[in-house]
Write a protein that holds these residues in place. Structure first.
Motif, PDB file in Angstrom:
ATOM      1  N   GLY A 228       0.828  -1.199   0.000  1.00  0.00           N
ATOM      2  CA  GLY A 228       0.000   0.000   0.000  1.00  0.00           C
ATOM      3  C   GLY A 228       0.861   1.247   0.000  1.00  0.00           C
ATOM      4  O   GLY A 228       2.067   1.194   0.247  1.00  0.00           O
ATOM      5  N   PRO A 229       0.260   2.407  -0.278  1.00  0.00           N
ATOM      6  CA  PRO A 229       1.049   3.649  -0.310  1.00  0.00           C
ATOM      7  C   PRO A 229       1.552   4.081   1.061  1.00  0.00           C
ATOM      8  O   PRO A 229       2.569   4.768   1.164  1.00  0.00           O
ATOM      9  N   VAL A 230       0.837   3.687   2.133  1.00  0.00           N
ATOM     10  CA  VAL A 230       1.224   4.093   3.486  1.00  0.00           C
ATOM     11  C   VAL A 230       1.170   2.877   4.408  1.00  0.00           C
ATOM     12  O   VAL A 230       0.179   2.143   4.414  1.00  0.00           O
ATOM     13  N   THR A 231       2.232   2.664   5.174  1.00  0.00           N
ATOM     14  CA  THR A 231       2.301   1.579   6.148  1.00  0.00           C
ATOM     15  C   THR A 231       2.658   2.161   7.502  1.00  0.00           C
ATOM     16  O   THR A 231       3.626   2.913   7.624  1.00  0.00           O
ATOM     17  N   VAL A 232       1.872   1.807   8.520  1.00  0.00           N
ATOM     18  CA  VAL A 232       2.131   2.282   9.876  1.00  0.00           C
ATOM     19  C   VAL A 232       2.710   1.125  10.700  1.00  0.00           C
ATOM     20  O   VAL A 232       2.162   0.023  10.710  1.00  0.00           O
ATOM     21  N   VAL A 233       3.818   1.401  11.372  1.00  0.00           N
ATOM     22  CA  VAL A 233       4.462   0.432  12.253  1.00  0.00           C
ATOM     23  C   VAL A 233       4.277   0.912  13.688  1.00  0.00           C
ATOM     24  O   VAL A 233       4.485   2.092  13.988  1.00  0.00           O
ATOM     25  N   GLY A 234       3.859   0.002  14.568  1.00  0.00           N
ATOM     26  CA  GLY A 234       3.666   0.402  15.957  1.00  0.00           C
ATOM     27  C   GLY A 234       3.331  -0.779  16.835  1.00  0.00           C
ATOM     28  O   GLY A 234       3.246  -1.918  16.381  1.00  0.00           O
ATOM     29  N   ARG A 235       3.129  -0.507  18.125  1.00  0.00           N
ATOM     30  CA  ARG A 235       2.818  -1.547  19.097  1.00  0.00           C
ATOM     31  C   ARG A 235       1.324  -1.820  19.181  1.00  0.00           C
ATOM     32  O   ARG A 235       0.896  -2.881  19.628  1.00  0.00           O
ATOM     33  N   GLY A 236       0.508  -0.881  18.746  1.00  0.00           N
ATOM     34  CA  GLY A 236      -0.934  -1.024  18.860  1.00  0.00           C
ATOM     35  C   GLY A 236      -1.531  -1.873  17.756  1.00  0.00           C
ATOM     36  O   GLY A 236      -0.965  -2.005  16.664  1.00  0.00           O
ATOM     37  N   SER A 237      -2.699  -2.444  18.059  1.00  0.00           N
ATOM     38  CA  SER A 237      -3.360  -3.320  17.088  1.00  0.00           C
ATOM     39  C   SER A 237      -3.822  -2.568  15.855  1.00  0.00           C
ATOM     40  O   SER A 237      -4.083  -3.172  14.817  1.00  0.00           O
ATOM     41  N   GLU A 238      -3.914  -1.234  15.936  1.00  0.00           N
ATOM     42  CA  GLU A 238      -4.334  -0.455  14.771  1.00  0.00           C
ATOM     43  C   GLU A 238      -3.213  -0.251  13.764  1.00  0.00           C
ATOM     44  O   GLU A 238      -3.458   0.215  12.647  1.00  0.00           O
ATOM     45  N   ALA A 239      -1.983  -0.604  14.121  1.00  0.00           N
ATOM     46  CA  ALA A 239      -0.858  -0.487  13.181  1.00  0.00           C
ATOM     47  C   ALA A 239      -0.957  -1.561  12.112  1.00  0.00           C
ATOM     48  O   ALA A 239      -1.521  -2.637  12.334  1.00  0.00           O
ATOM     49  N   ASP A 240      -0.402  -1.277  10.936  1.00  0.00           N
ATOM     50  CA  ASP A 240      -0.376  -2.269   9.856  1.00  0.00           C
ATOM     51  C   ASP A 240       0.615  -3.384  10.169  1.00  0.00           C
ATOM     52  O   ASP A 240       0.378  -4.552   9.849  1.00  0.00           O
TER      53      ASP A 240
ATOM     54  N   VAL B 105       2.519  -4.804  13.501  1.00  0.00           N
ATOM     55  CA  VAL B 105       2.538  -4.700  14.956  1.00  0.00           C
ATOM     56  C   VAL B 105       3.868  -5.234  15.482  1.00  0.00           C
ATOM     57  O   VAL B 105       4.276  -6.352  15.158  1.00  0.00           O
ATOM     58  N   VAL B 106       4.547  -4.420  16.293  1.00  0.00           N
ATOM     59  CA  VAL B 106       5.851  -4.761  16.855  1.00  0.00           C
ATOM     60  C   VAL B 106       5.691  -4.988  18.354  1.00  0.00           C
ATOM     61  O   VAL B 106       5.151  -4.127  19.067  1.00  0.00           O
ATOM     62  N   ASP B 107       6.150  -6.125  18.838  1.00  0.00           N
ATOM     63  CA  ASP B 107       6.063  -6.465  20.257  1.00  0.00           C
ATOM     64  C   ASP B 107       7.283  -5.902  20.972  1.00  0.00           C
ATOM     65  O   ASP B 107       8.271  -6.599  21.210  1.00  0.00           O
ATOM     66  N   ASP B 108       7.222  -4.616  21.284  1.00  0.00           N
ATOM     67  CA  ASP B 108       8.355  -3.918  21.890  1.00  0.00           C
ATOM     68  C   ASP B 108       7.779  -2.774  22.713  1.00  0.00           C
ATOM     69  O   ASP B 108       7.141  -1.866  22.173  1.00  0.00           O
TER      70      ASP B 108
ATOM     71  N   THR C 235      15.593   2.172  13.353  1.00  0.00           N
ATOM     72  CA  THR C 235      15.498   1.665  14.719  1.00  0.00           C
ATOM     73  C   THR C 235      14.349   2.355  15.432  1.00  0.00           C
ATOM     74  O   THR C 235      14.263   3.589  15.462  1.00  0.00           O
ATOM     75  N   VAL C 236      13.455   1.524  16.005  1.00  0.00           N
ATOM     76  CA  VAL C 236      12.351   2.025  16.826  1.00  0.00           C
ATOM     77  C   VAL C 236      12.368   1.215  18.115  1.00  0.00           C
ATOM     78  O   VAL C 236      12.320  -0.001  18.094  1.00  0.00           O
ATOM     79  N   GLY C 237      12.468   1.903  19.251  1.00  0.00           N
ATOM     80  CA  GLY C 237      12.631   1.181  20.504  1.00  0.00           C
ATOM     81  C   GLY C 237      13.877   0.316  20.448  1.00  0.00           C
ATOM     82  O   GLY C 237      14.962   0.772  20.088  1.00  0.00           O
TER      83      GLY C 237
END
Length: 235
Positions: A153-165, A167-170, A217-219
């Motif tokens: 997709g044109p936009v990808t969100v990375v994050g800890r929350g379930s709303e992210a495309d 999901v990172v366990d950090d 690098t994130v977290g």
């Protein structure tokens, strides 16, 4: 061992003695796995030279009795294992996906115990499992802890929350931490106001244009980014 055997064996390894016993006189998980594989093969379509797209969503319709057994003995676990097996099969056949692979179990009251059907669909998402090491300027690949994702997709969100495309366990990663946007001018990583910041090649950034081989690098999590020339053409 053939591809089909590996596919089915992966599912069989998951099924505990209790789970297998529950299915002894009803539909078998290995039969569902086989039908998902067949549905994938039957509906895979060549969209360009060297690129064949397979369905990424599979809906398994079960009788009320069989669905109850699936739920009692772990629907999510069984679905996750079938997703992994389906992704492995796609890799072996060099199929591509345009969105995340999903397997869902639903009830069909018209079915008798032991009967089931599999329906599939192709639905675009922000990311898809990377089934081949073939990134492009249009569809780059990111690697997070050994899991590789194609940015479809044109936009990808990375994050800890379930709303992210993705999901990172950090715990050091915010719920919506990082946005990766694919544009005609390049791929842009933007920090979404995270608590601990986003770093590209060790430098904290608000936004940065990524190049092939960059490390984000994130977290405590490192994300590898790969891209290249788009040789596949349009879909």
């Amino acid at each position: 061992m053939g591809v089909l055997d590996r596919f089915e064996k992966r599912v069989e390894r998951l099924v505990s003695a209790a789970f297998a016993k529950a299915f002894r006189s009803e539909v078998k998980p290995v039969e569902i796995a086989s039908d998902i594989r067949r549905e994938m093969d039957d509906r895979a379509a060549a969209v360009s030279r060297g690129r064949t797209v397979a369905p990424n969503e599979y809906i398994v319709e079960l009788s009320p009795t069989d669905l109850q057994h699936v739920n009692d003995f772990g629907a999510d676990t069984l679905a996750d294992e079938m997703v992994g097996a389906a992704t492995d099969h796609a890799s072996s056949q060099r199929y591509s996906f345009v969105g995340p692979v999903e397997v869902r179990f639903v009830e069909d009251e018209s079915l008798s115990t032991g009967q089931f059907t599999v329906r599939s669909a192709t639905r675009r998402g922000a990311v898809a499992p990377a089934t081949a090491a073939s990134p492009s300027a249009r569809h780059p690949i990111i690697d997070i802890d050994g899991e590789r994702y194609l940015l479809t997709g044109p936009v990808t969100v990375v994050g800890r929350g379930s709303e992210a495309d993705v999901v990172v366990d950090d715990t050091g990663v915010s719920r919506k931490h990082l946005e990766i946007k694919v544009t005609p001018a390049g791929v842009i990583a933007t920090d979404l106001g995270s608590t601990n910041g986003t770093f590209v090649e060790g430098h904290r950034i608000d936004a940065a244009t990524l190049v092939d081989g960059n490390t984000i690098t994130v977290g405590r999590t490192r994300i590898m980014f790969w891209t290249g020339d788009d040789e596949a053409g349009s879909e």
